[in-house]
Design a protein around this motif. Structure first.
Motif, PDB file in Angstrom:
ATOM      1  N   UNK A  20     -54.986 -34.807 -17.778  1.00 35.04           N
ATOM      2  CA  UNK A  20     -54.531 -35.754 -16.758  1.00 35.04           C
ATOM      3  C   UNK A  20     -53.758 -35.002 -15.682  1.00 35.04           C
ATOM      4  N   UNK A  21     -53.752 -35.565 -14.486  1.00 33.38           N
ATOM      5  CA  UNK A  21     -52.974 -35.002 -13.394  1.00 33.38           C
ATOM      6  C   UNK A  21     -51.490 -35.227 -13.703  1.00 33.38           C
ATOM      7  N   UNK A  22     -50.695 -34.148 -13.864  1.00 38.97           N
ATOM      8  CA  UNK A  22     -49.279 -34.316 -14.219  1.00 38.97           C
ATOM      9  C   UNK A  22     -48.519 -35.259 -13.289  1.00 38.97           C
ATOM     10  N   UNK A  23     -48.774 -35.170 -11.998  1.00 44.95           N
ATOM     11  CA  UNK A  23     -48.055 -36.032 -11.050  1.00 44.95           C
ATOM     12  C   UNK A  23     -48.392 -37.502 -11.249  1.00 44.95           C
ATOM     13  N   UNK A  30     -44.941 -29.877 -14.389  1.00 46.03           N
ATOM     14  CA  UNK A  30     -45.582 -29.235 -15.529  1.00 46.03           C
ATOM     15  C   UNK A  30     -46.920 -28.668 -15.078  1.00 46.03           C
ATOM     16  N   UNK A  31     -47.404 -27.691 -15.819  1.00 43.41           N
ATOM     17  CA  UNK A  31     -48.659 -27.038 -15.456  1.00 43.41           C
ATOM     18  C   UNK A  31     -49.869 -27.778 -16.006  1.00 43.41           C
ATOM     19  N   UNK A  32     -49.689 -28.498 -17.119  1.00 42.24           N
ATOM     20  CA  UNK A  32     -50.810 -29.194 -17.755  1.00 42.24           C
ATOM     21  C   UNK A  32     -50.287 -30.433 -18.457  1.00 42.24           C
ATOM     22  N   UNK A  33     -51.093 -31.485 -18.415  1.00 38.22           N
ATOM     23  CA  UNK A  33     -50.782 -32.719 -19.152  1.00 38.22           C
ATOM     24  C   UNK A  33     -52.058 -33.268 -19.761  1.00 38.22           C
ATOM     25  N   UNK A  34     -51.919 -33.875 -20.917  1.00 36.54           N
ATOM     26  CA  UNK A  34     -53.045 -34.541 -21.579  1.00 36.54           C
ATOM     27  C   UNK A  34     -52.530 -35.850 -22.159  1.00 36.54           C
TER      28      UNK A  34
END
Length: 165
Positions: A20-23, A30-34
């Protein structure tokens, strides 16, 4: 806008989780989100990855304390319920579990955040240390359902050396 990590890492998401797009999911910086596929009372559990260079001598416990302080600026009733050093001298790590109350998804929720700190040392320049933080955030009720996925995910996180396995 997602940030970049101080060192590239590779990992494998557990089945069902989606990037997912962190914003867009309320995780700026953050660099990555799930996200987990199932909602719990309108809240979706997430895994995030961020990190920074830490050339200072702060221990992982001190860095984790900094995270607790930042959480106290954003949430209520922040409590560290568990903390443990993990790994080895060559690959030190630390885990901590926080419970807190925060406004999320339009409602006040009791949440749990499990954080894992992974120190990655430059073998050629030992004072060049990157600390990667991987965090699972879930409702208190959903934590047991997603903690196994988080542990599976952590087992796949490693520096990206560019070599294929």
């Amino acid at each position: 806008m997602p940030t970049t990590l101080p060192v590239p890492v590779v990992f494998r998401l557990p089945e069902g989780w989606s990037p997912a797009d962190p914003d867009k999911v309320g995780a700026p910086g953050v660099a990555f989100a799930a996200l987990y596929p199932e909602l719990d009372d309108g809240f979706r559990a997430s895994i995030t990855i961020d990190g920074e260079y830490r050339p200072d001598v702060a221990s992982l416990a001190e860095i984790a304390d900094e995270s607790v302080q930042r959480m106290r600026e954003l949430a209520d009733s922040v409590e560290v319920v568990d903390r443990a050093e993990v790994g080895s001298p060559d690959a030190p790590g630390l885990t901590q579990v926080m419970r807190f109350s925060a406004q999320a998804g339009g409602a006040r929720r009791d949440l749990v955040q499990v954080q894992a700190y992974l120190a990655m040392l430059d073998v050629n320049t030992p004072n060049k240390r990157a600390v990667i933080r991987v965090a699972l955030t879930a409702t208190a009720a959903q934590t047991d359902a997603v903690i196994g996925d988080f542990q599976e995910f952590l087992g796949t996180v490693r520096p990206d050396t560019g070599a294929e396995s």
